[in-house]
Design a protein around this motif. Structure first.
Motif, short mmCIF file in Angstrom:
data_model
loop_
_atom_site.label_atom_id
_atom_site.label_comp_id
_atom_site.label_asym_id
_atom_site.label_seq_id
_atom_site.Cartn_x
_atom_site.Cartn_y
_atom_site.Cartn_z
N VAL A 19 -25.64 10.94 54.72
CA VAL A 19 -24.67 10.44 53.67
C VAL A 19 -23.79 11.60 53.03
O VAL A 19 -22.80 11.43 52.87
CB VAL A 19 -25.41 9.66 52.53
N ASN A 20 -24.39 12.67 52.62
CA ASN A 20 -23.66 13.76 52.36
C ASN A 20 -22.59 14.39 53.20
O ASN A 20 -21.62 14.95 52.81
CB ASN A 20 -24.57 15.06 52.02
N GLN A 21 -23.18 14.24 54.29
CA GLN A 21 -22.01 14.84 55.64
C GLN A 21 -20.93 13.76 55.55
O GLN A 21 -19.50 14.45 55.79
CB GLN A 21 -22.83 14.75 56.69
N PHE A 22 -21.14 12.55 55.55
CA PHE A 22 -19.64 11.59 56.02
C PHE A 22 -19.54 10.77 55.07
O PHE A 22 -18.64 10.09 55.37
CB PHE A 22 -20.54 10.76 57.17
N VAL A 23 -20.19 10.70 53.74
CA VAL A 23 -19.69 9.68 52.84
C VAL A 23 -19.23 10.32 51.86
O VAL A 23 -19.96 11.05 50.83
CB VAL A 23 -20.88 8.69 52.37
N ASP A 24 -17.89 10.07 51.33
CA ASP A 24 -17.19 10.68 50.17
C ASP A 24 -17.01 9.70 48.97
O ASP A 24 -16.79 8.53 49.39
CB ASP A 24 -15.89 11.34 50.56
N GLN A 483 -30.47 0.67 47.93
CA GLN A 483 -29.75 0.86 46.65
C GLN A 483 -28.94 2.26 46.69
O GLN A 483 -27.86 2.37 46.30
CB GLN A 483 -30.78 0.91 45.54
N TYR A 484 -29.66 3.35 47.30
CA TYR A 484 -28.90 4.54 47.45
C TYR A 484 -27.64 4.20 48.21
O TYR A 484 -26.73 4.75 47.80
CB TYR A 484 -29.91 5.43 48.05
N LEU A 485 -27.98 3.48 49.46
CA LEU A 485 -26.80 3.57 50.29
C LEU A 485 -25.69 2.70 49.54
O LEU A 485 -24.42 2.99 49.96
CB LEU A 485 -27.15 2.95 51.68
N ALA A 486 -25.96 1.67 48.99
CA ALA A 486 -24.89 0.75 48.24
C ALA A 486 -24.07 1.45 47.43
O ALA A 486 -22.96 1.46 46.98
CB ALA A 486 -25.65 -0.26 47.43
N ILE A 487 -24.55 2.32 46.38
CA ILE A 487 -24.29 3.24 45.46
C ILE A 487 -23.22 4.24 46.22
O ILE A 487 -22.28 4.58 45.67
CB ILE A 487 -25.16 3.68 44.72
N HIS A 493 -21.34 10.03 47.53
CA HIS A 493 -22.70 10.52 47.76
C HIS A 493 -23.20 11.15 46.71
O HIS A 493 -24.35 11.20 46.60
CB HIS A 493 -22.58 11.59 49.13
N GLU A 494 -22.42 11.80 45.96
CA GLU A 494 -23.08 12.51 44.48
C GLU A 494 -23.59 11.29 43.71
O GLU A 494 -24.49 11.45 43.13
CB GLU A 494 -21.83 13.11 44.02
N GLU A 495 -22.88 10.25 43.44
CA GLU A 495 -23.21 9.16 42.45
C GLU A 495 -24.55 8.54 43.33
O GLU A 495 -25.64 8.22 42.75
CB GLU A 495 -22.19 7.97 42.42
#
Length: 655
Positions: A19-24, A483-487, A493-495
């Motif tokens: 997520v940190n790598q690909f989700v902004d 929940q983590y992925l939805a947010i 990814h920071e949120e």
């Protein structure tokens, strides 16, 4: 158990890294798009900063000036980006413009600032300097000033003027509705409610009250259903569905003796959803005929939480169980009462979760899954436990047992809510946590008693507590990951990481705590454990149960140098049952995966027992065992087994 936790931890590490790598975080080229996103998602972002950014490019749009001023003045002075004097100077400059729109925006904004400072005379003075009396927001703001000055006739006139001019419709309708309701002008309020254009601005409670008092049941239930299901979003629905399925299949796993038919379970779940809507009806009837509501008083709110919340919600949740009991033959063993009670509560909680997740976002999915949902399931099961006792362990008859446990459930429900709702005792909210903790322990006892006294009890059927604990760890961790992925996908990814980090503090231990209590159901035939206060389990440690190794797979290798053992091992296999040999029950029947063709004895099954009986065979441990072979295959499944029917071949190790 350690293996399960390690798998979960590694999975989270991998997912977080990906997520940190690909989700902004979402990027907006236009601040107007950002504003729309923030408002839609009910974010706590600094709206004043967004409005200010928009105003640098679009300074003649009254919507953005109104939004900037209201958002800026809603904050404490220390947090405002521009102080009041500077804002006032900005709008004074607007008033000097030759452009009528710009000048009107200036005077209106000065009036709005004055009204937010409760300087009503100055506000009205500036509002009168606006040349365009149809300027959006103007008439509603004037009406609001008159409303606060208790000049209700003038306030009403300007609210209607705002509506006629198609101005700030949301503000005008909302203020007009509030005015009529506070003055108990219910006929005019109901007339306004009939206007479809106005109806969407009615608060749900007022809308329901008006429909109900005018016996418009169609409108009433349309309002109730719309309140719960209107404007649902996909993430909220999937979150509610995942939470429901997690607990639904948990219940399926513990219903081991006579599993329920799917059609009855689904029917009960749907009935739970349907009857959840009657919570509003009973609450509204209570408010209408008794006037009994929360008012901030300690005793009043305590009684309301027990009667107005506890009794009502437990009643609508137990009704589906009573219907299934009355009109079907599905409930035919003690645990069925708890299963159907829990499923009905899941239907109620599913409907409630849709409402909560839509209003508050995905941030609360995990908290609801670990607290409110389990709490609802336990309370309905407790009421159903009274029904069960009235049949299987009757002491006070049907009404006596049922009413006793129903009222206990309602009181527990009310006490839990009271410490969270009443502001005077909010500093003691820890009591709600304590109540919840003990409920997990009680829930365990309910299921233990029900399963132990099933008329379908079969000593050959075992509840694998290790697998049950693994199931809870995996599924509840999956809810946390969802929940983590939805947010993360919605806000970046920071949120997502901020949310995950805060959830890990309480959520991870709650998962372990729930698993320790709801994954350790002990079945002891014909035993009734008393429902008494006792400390729940706080750690993932199973008390030894010889049946826990049944259906577990092991690798086995020889320790002794016996040539026959060398023929059999190394090998793999599964414990398929616990057997009694010459009156001793410490033996297990073990089926080998790689079966051997051996003339002297059976090469497909062996009997095993712990080498040291003080150190019983356990899963996830290396165990030294004694190995015995069958002299003939007909002895494998013989009901009566004698020691002389087997040969000891030596020692082995399984893990």
């Amino acid at each position: 158990m350690r293996k399960s936790l390690i798998i979960v931890i590694i999975s989270f590490i991998i997912v977080v890294l990906l997520v940190n790598q690909f989700v902004d975080a979402p990027i907006f080229d236009d601040p107007k798009d950002k504003l729309e996103f923030v408002i839609k998602e009910k974010r706590n972002d600094r709206l004043d900063l967004i409005y200010l950014d928009i105003l640098t490019k679009d300074s003649l749009n009254i919507d953005y000036h109104y939004g900037f001023i209201t958002s800026n003045f809603s904050m404490a002075p220390a947090y405002r980006i521009i102080d009041e004097k500077d804002i006032t100077d900005i709008y004074w400059n607007y008033t000097d413009s030759d452009d009528k729109l710009e000048s009107d925006i200036g005077f209106y904004s000065l009036g709005l600032i004055a009204s937010m400072n409760n300087d009503r005379d100055k506000a009205l003075f500036y509002f009168t300097l606006v040349t365009n009396d149809k300027l959006k927001y103007l008439n509603n703001s004037i009406g609001r000033v008159y409303d606060e000055s208790k000049n209700y006739e003038e306030a009403e006139k300007y609210y209607y003027k705002a509506i006629e001019n198609n101005g700030n419709l949301e503000g005008a309708y909302s203020n007009l509705i509030s005015l009529y309701y506070s003055q108990q002008r219910f006929d005019e309020l109901y007339t306004l409610l009939k206007d479809r254009k106005a109806r969407k601005y009615f608060p749900s409670q007022i809308k329901r009250s008006m429909f109900l008092s005018n016996f418009n049941l169609l409108g009433y239930f349309e309002s109730v259903i719309g309140h719960t299901y209107q404007n649902q979003n996909l993430v909220g629905f999937l979150g509610a569905l995942l939470v429901m399925l997690s607990w639904f299949f948990y219940l399926r796993r513990i219903d081991i003796y006579e599993p329920e038919k799917w059609k009855y379970l689904l029917l009960t779940f749907l009935l739970g959803i349907v009857f959840s809507e009657f919570t509003f009806l009973l609450s509204d009837l209570n408010s209408m005929f008794t006037g009994f509501n929360l008012n901030g008083g300690v005793l009043n709110d305590l009684l309301y939480c027990i009667i107005g919340i506890g009794v009502i919600e437990e009643l609508v949740k137990i009704i589906p169980v009573l219907l299934i009991l009355k009109y079907t033959k599905a409930i035919n063993e003690p645990v069925d009462y708890l299963i159907y009670g829990s499923i009905s509560a899941l239907g109620f909680a599913f409907s409630e979760n849709l409402l909560y997740f839509n209003n508050y976002g995905p941030q609360i999915i995990m908290g609801r899954a670990l607290t409110a949902v389990v709490f609802h399931m336990f309370l309905t099961s407790l009421a159903a436990y009274g029904l069960m006792l009235s049949k299987y362990n009757a002491s006070k008859g049907f009404l006596g047992d049922f009413l006793k446990y129903f009222l206990i459930a309602a009181i527990i429900h009310g006490l839990y809510d009271f410490w969270l709702i009443n502001q005077s005792v909010s500093q003691f909210a820890l009591f709600s946590v304590i109540i919840l903790i003990f409920c997990f322990s009680f829930y365990n006892t309910l299921f233990s008693n029900a399963l132990s006294n099933s008329e379908f009890y079969d000593e050959h059927i075992h509840l694998n507590r290790k697998k049950l604990q693994n199931y809870l760890i995996y599924t509840l961790s999956l809810v946390l990951m969802f929940q983590y992925l939805a947010i993360s996908f919605k806000f970046g990814h920071e949120e997502g990481w901020i949310s995950l980090r805060s959830s890990l503090v309480s959520g991870s231990y709650l998962i372990i705590f729930i698993t320790a209590n709801l994954g350790t159901i002990n079945i002891k035939h014909r035993k009734w454990n008393p429902l008494q206060l006792k400390l729940p389990k706080f750690f993932l440690k199973l008390e030894h149960d010889p049946n826990d190794v049944i259906h577990e797979k092991f690798e086995i290798e020889a320790i002794s140098s016996n040539k026959d053992l060398k023929k059999l091992f190394p090998n793999k296999g599964q414990v398929i049952g616990r057997v009694t040999v010459s009156g001793n029950s410490d033996w297990y029947l073990f089926e080998l995966e790689n079966k051997k063709e051996i003339l002297d004895f059976c090469g497909s099954h062996i009997l095993i027992r712990a080498k040291d009986l003080s150190r019983p065979i356990k899963t996830e441990e290396k165990n030294e065992i004694a190995v015995f072979v069958f002299l003939s295959e007909d002895k494998i499944y013989a009901e009566e087994k004698l020691r002389e029917d087997f040969l000891f071949k030596g020692w082995a190790k399984i893990s």
